[in-house]
Design a protein around this motif. Structure first.
Motif, PDB file in Angstrom:
ATOM      1  N   THR A 272       2.428   1.603  -3.450  1.00 17.54           N
ATOM      2  CA  THR A 272       1.396   1.990  -4.422  1.00 17.54           C
ATOM      3  C   THR A 272       1.101   3.488  -4.323  1.00 17.54           C
ATOM      4  N   LYS A 273       1.021   3.989  -3.093  1.00 20.04           N
ATOM      5  CA  LYS A 273       0.758   5.419  -2.879  1.00 20.04           C
ATOM      6  C   LYS A 273       1.917   6.272  -3.406  1.00 20.04           C
TER       7      LYS A 273
ATOM      8  N   ARG B 149       0.831  -1.212   0.000  1.00 23.64           N
ATOM      9  CA  ARG B 149       0.000   0.000   0.000  1.00 23.64           C
ATOM     10  C   ARG B 149       0.864   1.260   0.000  1.00 23.64           C
TER      11      ARG B 149
ATOM     12  N   ALA C 150       1.912   6.303  -7.225  1.00 19.83           N
ATOM     13  CA  ALA C 150       0.812   7.078  -7.812  1.00 19.83           C
ATOM     14  C   ALA C 150       1.244   8.517  -8.096  1.00 19.83           C
ATOM     15  N   GLU C 151       2.130   9.049  -7.258  1.00 22.12           N
ATOM     16  CA  GLU C 151       2.624  10.416  -7.478  1.00 22.12           C
ATOM     17  C   GLU C 151       3.466  10.517  -8.741  1.00 22.12           C
TER      18      GLU C 151
END
Length: 201
Positions: free
Chosen positions: A65-66, A62, A69-70
């Protein structure tokens, strides 16, 4: 509104390094595809690919993934066994040598024959995992651009999700001659899967 493009390649354009508790450092990777797409401004591009490291823990997944995403990146998490069979096995033991006209080393032929089915099964499974992630993020009207010999099953997997999905597949070397192609194990399955794409380059 810009056209959305989902680029699907074996590796993401960034390398991930774990930094402390639940944080990651991301560095731009070298490579021609990465360099070429950095200059594309006319489309809203997102990149789907393997993170290059084993991340078995869901909390770490997680967090990564975060962070990705940026950078407009979406990870595919492959475990060590799939990477070994799919990437080190079928991709690099069988497809890469044949696509580069090297053939298989004589001493490897028996080992390749014995392990071929498990490698090919892992190859198909990995391609399905890429397709699953793509399908989660796909929006109607997106163009999906699949890359290279690592993902020859991907066009077929994507079309099974949505026959109207616009799918292109691009091989980064010249396609092998018929004399070489006919020596590839499961060549018919691979070719039919590639030909499910709307555009092949």
């Amino acid at each position: 509104m810009k056209q959305r493009l989902l680029v699907v390649a074996n590796r993401l354009p960034v390398s991930a390094v774990r930094r402390g508790e639940e944080s990651w450092s991301l560095d731009i990777s070298a490579g021609g595809l990465v360099s070429a797409l950095l200059g594309v401004k006319e489309v809203d591009a997102k990149w789907i690919g393997w993170v290059g490291v084993n991340v078995p823990d869901e909390i770490w997944q997680r967090a990564l993934t975060k962070a990705l995403a940026e950078k407009r990146c979406i990870p595919v998490f492959l475990d060590e066994e799939i990477v070994h069979q799919y990437y080190n096995g079928y991709c690099n033991n069988i497809l890469w040598p044949l696509f580069h006209y090297l053939g298989l080393p004589q001493e490897d032929r028996l080992a390749t024959t014995r392990s071929f089915q498990s490698q090919f099964d892992a190859y198909k499974r990995a391609n399905q995992m890429f397709a699953d992630v793509d399908n989660e993020h796909y929006e109607e009207g997106d163009v999906v651009w699949c890359h290279d010999y690592h993902l020859m099953f991907l066009p077929k997997c994507l079309k099974e999700y949505n026959s109207n999905m616009k799918v292109g597949w691009f091989l980064h070397t010249p396609f092998p001659s018929s004399e070489i192609h006919r020596t590839i194990p499961s060549r018919s399955d691979l070719l039919r899967s590639v030909l499910a794409a709307d555009l092949v380059g």
